[in-house]
Enzyme design. Structure first.
Site, PDB file in Angstrom:
ATOM      1  N   CYS A   2       0.879  -1.153   0.000  1.00 42.08           N
ATOM      2  CA  CYS A   2       0.000   0.000   0.000  1.00 42.08           C
ATOM      3  C   CYS A   2       0.921   1.208   0.000  1.00 42.08           C
ATOM      4  O   CYS A   2       2.082   1.102   0.351  1.00 42.08           O
ATOM      5  CB  CYS A   2      -0.849   0.030   1.263  1.00 42.08           C
ATOM      6  N   ARG A  27       1.886   1.395  -5.809  1.00 39.30           N
ATOM      7  CA  ARG A  27       1.969   0.442  -4.687  1.00 39.30           C
ATOM      8  C   ARG A  27       0.636  -0.201  -4.362  1.00 39.30           C
ATOM      9  O   ARG A  27       0.550  -1.115  -3.539  1.00 39.30           O
ATOM     10  CB  ARG A  27       2.485   1.157  -3.427  1.00 39.30           C
ATOM     11  N   TRP A  74      -3.850  -1.751  -1.537  1.00 36.90           N
ATOM     12  CA  TRP A  74      -3.823  -3.010  -2.288  1.00 36.90           C
ATOM     13  C   TRP A  74      -4.311  -4.036  -1.265  1.00 36.90           C
ATOM     14  O   TRP A  74      -3.601  -4.390  -0.334  1.00 36.90           O
ATOM     15  CB  TRP A  74      -2.394  -3.319  -2.735  1.00 36.90           C
ATOM     16  N   ASN A 100       0.230  -0.420   6.248  1.00 34.43           N
ATOM     17  CA  ASN A 100       0.697  -1.296   5.174  1.00 34.43           C
ATOM     18  C   ASN A 100       1.245  -2.539   5.868  1.00 34.43           C
ATOM     19  O   ASN A 100       2.074  -2.412   6.762  1.00 34.43           O
ATOM     20  CB  ASN A 100       1.802  -0.558   4.392  1.00 34.43           C
ATOM     21  N   GLY A 101       0.752  -3.714   5.494  1.00 32.54           N
ATOM     22  CA  GLY A 101       1.223  -4.942   6.132  1.00 32.54           C
ATOM     23  C   GLY A 101       0.052  -5.810   6.560  1.00 32.54           C
ATOM     24  O   GLY A 101      -1.083  -5.593   6.138  1.00 32.54           O
ATOM     25  N   GLU A 459      11.269 -13.646 -19.014  1.00 32.12           N
ATOM     26  CA  GLU A 459      10.879 -12.263 -18.722  1.00 32.12           C
ATOM     27  C   GLU A 459       9.854 -11.763 -19.743  1.00 32.12           C
ATOM     28  O   GLU A 459       8.898 -11.066 -19.383  1.00 32.12           O
ATOM     29  CB  GLU A 459      12.144 -11.392 -18.708  1.00 32.12           C
ATOM     30  N   LYS A 463       6.213 -10.358 -18.730  1.00 33.76           N
ATOM     31  CA  LYS A 463       5.726  -9.016 -19.114  1.00 33.76           C
ATOM     32  C   LYS A 463       4.357  -9.118 -19.773  1.00 33.76           C
ATOM     33  O   LYS A 463       3.443  -8.385 -19.447  1.00 33.76           O
ATOM     34  CB  LYS A 463       6.683  -8.321 -20.093  1.00 33.76           C
ATOM     35  N   GLU A 466       1.595 -10.119 -17.318  1.00 30.00           N
ATOM     36  CA  GLU A 466       1.326  -9.089 -16.310  1.00 30.00           C
ATOM     37  C   GLU A 466       0.453  -7.958 -16.839  1.00 30.00           C
ATOM     38  O   GLU A 466      -0.453  -7.507 -16.155  1.00 30.00           O
ATOM     39  CB  GLU A 466       2.650  -8.451 -15.830  1.00 30.00           C
ATOM     40  N   HIS A 482       9.407 -32.177 -24.668  1.00 32.03           N
ATOM     41  CA  HIS A 482       9.163 -33.030 -23.496  1.00 32.03           C
ATOM     42  C   HIS A 482       7.779 -32.810 -22.902  1.00 32.03           C
ATOM     43  O   HIS A 482       7.529 -33.195 -21.760  1.00 32.03           O
ATOM     44  CB  HIS A 482      10.253 -32.781 -22.442  1.00 32.03           C
ATOM     45  N   LYS A 579       3.579  -2.918  -7.002  1.00 35.97           N
ATOM     46  CA  LYS A 579       4.992  -2.821  -7.361  1.00 35.97           C
ATOM     47  C   LYS A 579       5.901  -3.512  -6.348  1.00 35.97           C
ATOM     48  O   LYS A 579       6.704  -4.350  -6.702  1.00 35.97           O
ATOM     49  CB  LYS A 579       5.377  -1.348  -7.482  1.00 35.97           C
TER      50      LYS A 579
HETATM   51  C1  AGP Z   1       8.035  -7.641 -12.452  1.00 35.91           C
HETATM   52  O1  AGP Z   1       7.437  -7.082 -13.568  1.00 35.91           O
HETATM   53  C2  AGP Z   1       7.143  -7.872 -11.326  1.00 35.91           C
HETATM   54  N1  AGP Z   1       6.363  -6.739 -11.006  1.00 35.91           N
HETATM   55  C3  AGP Z   1       7.678  -8.663 -10.153  1.00 35.91           C
HETATM   56  O2  AGP Z   1       7.912  -9.953 -10.611  1.00 35.91           O
HETATM   57  C4  AGP Z   1       8.964  -8.147  -9.435  1.00 35.91           C
HETATM   58  O3  AGP Z   1      10.061  -8.315 -10.263  1.00 35.91           O
HETATM   59  C5  AGP Z   1       9.116  -8.926  -8.123  1.00 35.91           C
HETATM   60  O4  AGP Z   1       8.024  -8.662  -7.293  1.00 35.91           O
HETATM   61  C6  AGP Z   1      10.413  -8.596  -7.410  1.00 35.91           C
HETATM   62  O5  AGP Z   1      10.485  -7.245  -7.052  1.00 35.91           O
HETATM   63  P1  AGP Z   1      11.843  -6.628  -6.539  1.00 35.91           P
HETATM   64  O6  AGP Z   1      12.812  -6.678  -7.653  1.00 35.91           O
HETATM   65  O7  AGP Z   1      11.493  -5.221  -6.145  1.00 35.91           O
HETATM   66  O8  AGP Z   1      12.299  -7.445  -5.380  1.00 35.91           O
END
Ligand code: AGP
Length: 584
Positions: A2, A27, A74, A100-101, A459, A463, A466, A482, A579
């Site tokens: 958050c 966030r 969030w 937050n938490g 990756e 992307k 996501e 396989h 994030k």
């Molecule tokens: C990447 O696009 C993601 N949002 C996510 O996988 C991110 O890389 C992961 O949460 C790790 O975050 P960090 O690098 O801040 O530790």
């Protein structure tokens, strides 16, 4: 997960907080709220939805006063409803809390508070904290002491920010999720992350785990274990401009286009202390999550190839089960430096006697402060939820570590060409946009690569899923036969990364396998022979093998971005994601 902001000073608090919340929206963005203290009384506006939409409907700026707190949520505890949005208050409506938490002993404490006559109106664990403070404040008049007593009853993780009607002050406590204080002249700020503070101050203090703090317009006090504690002031080098979109439609696109210059900064990172530590004999593990984990896979390959040193790469949340507990050195990779899974792995590794090398983007983050050596990747603020420039900068900085360790200066010099190679890809972004047009109706995507292209394939798939919400997965190309080949048919897209390197001949066979199953191929290669195999293709610049994971990531980022825009998804704020993931 958050965003938290607090302000106390001479400006209109709701204005500062609204602006800060917009900077922190990456966030969390399912609901938001602001509370300000105006003429001795606290008023609140909160609702579900994006900050802009809530503001249009309810006008946060009607809240007066020079002291206030704000939150963008969030959801972790309780659904996305207006009632569950923060700030939350006690029964009297005089104490307001944002959080937050996750409070883990919520059930027992809630029952206890209800038994004592408190009326809780939301499903959140946060509201409980307001009532706990109220309860303690009945016994203890000094607010800070009452707050400390309430916090001492909690278990779990939190950053808490509290506003009350009794005084012009804001109280804070941290146990896990980040909190930073911003120091101004006649004003103070607190926030979950630095970008919210940049328009006002660059002088900050990072609140540490276990700390309680109080801010007034004239300054701050920090308490640890009940006693006043000194905390170092840091000067932030990021500018407010760095946290703006700068004319781009989205942060995501801006951050993709920043990569040529940011890679240069990453390759200039100071890796000396990390390299010295890695020279010590003993087992090494790399720990990271998500995109950072994929950067870790590149590091493992390079380290092994260039120095003969082998290491495990362990996903943060698996570290407790997978680690042998005997690591001498743990390389923790995290853009934010606040990812709870990575931090708890680091905590465990430290307990077992390991030394920590942090590879992070955020100076002063939790990971940064816990590490024995730091490598700062220099990507600058990354505000889109999806990692883009931080991935390529992580790989650049990690490659520098591996190449410095092996003394391979020539390759390190060649790696600097990656910036120009990325520029040449970015110059041709419209071609990728057209390819996105052709692929936007497809629903299933397989990304394949071998060796150093495999992490880029992983990756690329991450992307795409996501920000487009389409089904995408990645395989080491040799693995298709396989099992996953059974899924290939017409309209299933295979994105093949086929650089003309040691993997080329076998990749060509894999491409043929996919063609034979009528899959729709999209080939990225610097070889005309490979490009000729598919109607959909993108000619890559020739890159040194070590630069391939960096350069090949870029067209895949662009593909995901353009497809998201065409599908009318928000590439900066994908659904269900935040994030920095500060819960385990
Ligand atoms: C990447 O696009 C993601 N949002 C996510 O996988 C991110 O890389 C992961 O949460 C790790 O975050 P960090 O690098 O801040 O530790």
């Amino acid at each position: 997960m958050c965003g938290i902001i607090g302000y106390i000073g001479y400006r209109k608090a709701s204005e500062v907080i609204l602006e800060g919340l917009c900077k922190l929206e990456y966030r969390g963005y399912d609901s938001a709220g602001i509370a300000t203290l105006d003429g001795g009384a606290i008023r609140v506006i909160k609702d579900i939805g994006r900050i802009d939409d809530i503001h249009k409907q309810k006008d946060f700026l009607q809240l007066g006063g020079n002291t206030g707190i704000g939150h963008t949520r969030w959801a972790t505890h309780g659904g996305v409803t207006q009632k569950n949005a923060h700030p939350h208050s006690d029964c009297s409506g005089k104490i307001f809390v944002i959080h937050n938490g996750v409070i883990e002993n919520f059930d027992g404490l809630r029952a206890e508070m209800e038994k004592k006559g408190h009326r809780l109106t939301s499903e959140t664990d946060t509201e409980l904290v307001a009532h706990l403070i109220e309860e303690e404040h009945r016994k203890e008049k000094e607010f800070g002491t009452a707050f400390a007593a309430a916090v001492s009853r909690l278990s779990g993780s939190w950053s808490l920010v509290v506003l009350h009607e009794g005084a012009q002050e804001i109280h804070l406590s941290r146990n896990g999720p980040p909190l930073v204080l911003g120091i101004g002249k006649g004003e103070m700020f607190c926030a979950s992350d630095v970008p919210a503070l940049l328009p006002y101050t660059k002088q900050v203090v990072f609140v540490e785990d276990g700390d309680r703090a109080r801010i007034t317009k004239d300054g701050f006090e920090v308490f640890a274990s009940g006693k006043r504690a000194q905390r170092k002031e840091h000067t932030i080098t990021w500018t407010a401009q760095m946290a703006e979109k700068g004319g781009y439609a989205h942060f995501c696109l801006k951050e993709i286009f920043e990569q040529p210059s940011k890679i240069r900064e990453a390759l200039a990172a100071d890796v000396g202390a990390a390299v010295e530590m890695l020279r010590e004999k003993g087992s090494i593990a790399v720990v990271a999550c998500g995109t950072s984990y994929y950067a870790g896979l590149v590091f493992k390959s390079l380290l092994q190839k260039k120095t003969g040193i082998s290491c495990d790469v362990i996903i943060g949340s698996e570290f407790a089960y997978a680690s042998a507990g005997r690591e001498k050195i743990v390389v923790a990779i995290s853009q934010s430096g606040e990812t709870a899974d990575t931090l708890s792995a680091v905590k465990l590794a430290k307990k077992n006697g390991a030394k920590i090398i942090a590879v992070t983007n955020v100076v002063g983050s939790s990971l940064y402060r816990q590490a024995d050596a730091n490598v700062v990747i220099g990507a600058g603020p990354e505000l889109a939820v999806v990692a883009t420039k931080s991935f390529t900068c992580q790989i650049a900085a990690l490659s520098k570590i591996a190449l410095s360790l092996s003394g391979d200066r020539k390759t390190l010099e060649e790696l600097k060409m990656a910036s120009e190679q990325i520029e040449s890809v970015l110059d041709r972004a419209p071609e990728i946009e057209k390819l996105a047009d052709r692929l936007v109706k497809r629903r299933d995507f397989f990304f394949i690569g071998r060796s150093l292209s495999f992490p880029s394939a992983l990756e690329g798939a991450l992307k795409l899923k996501e920000i487009t919400y389409l089904h995408a997965e990645a395989y080491a190309a040799g693995e298709l036969k396989h099992g996953p080949l059974s899924l290939l048919e017409k309209d299933v897209v295979v994105v093949a990364l086929a650089p003309a390197d040691e993997t080329f001949a076998k990749m060509m066979s894999n491409i043929q396998e996919c063609k034979a199953r009528n899959a729709e191929l999209f080939v990225l290669s610097d070889s005309k022979e490979a490009l000729a195999k598919a109607a959909l293709h993108f000619q890559m610049p020739k890159a040194t093998p070590e630069a391939i994971p960096i350069v090949y990531a870029v067209p895949l980022q662009l593909l995901a971005y353009y497809m998201a825009v065409k599908l009318k998804r928000d590439p900066d704020k994908p659904r269900n994601l935040a994030k920095s993931v500060t819960v385990e």
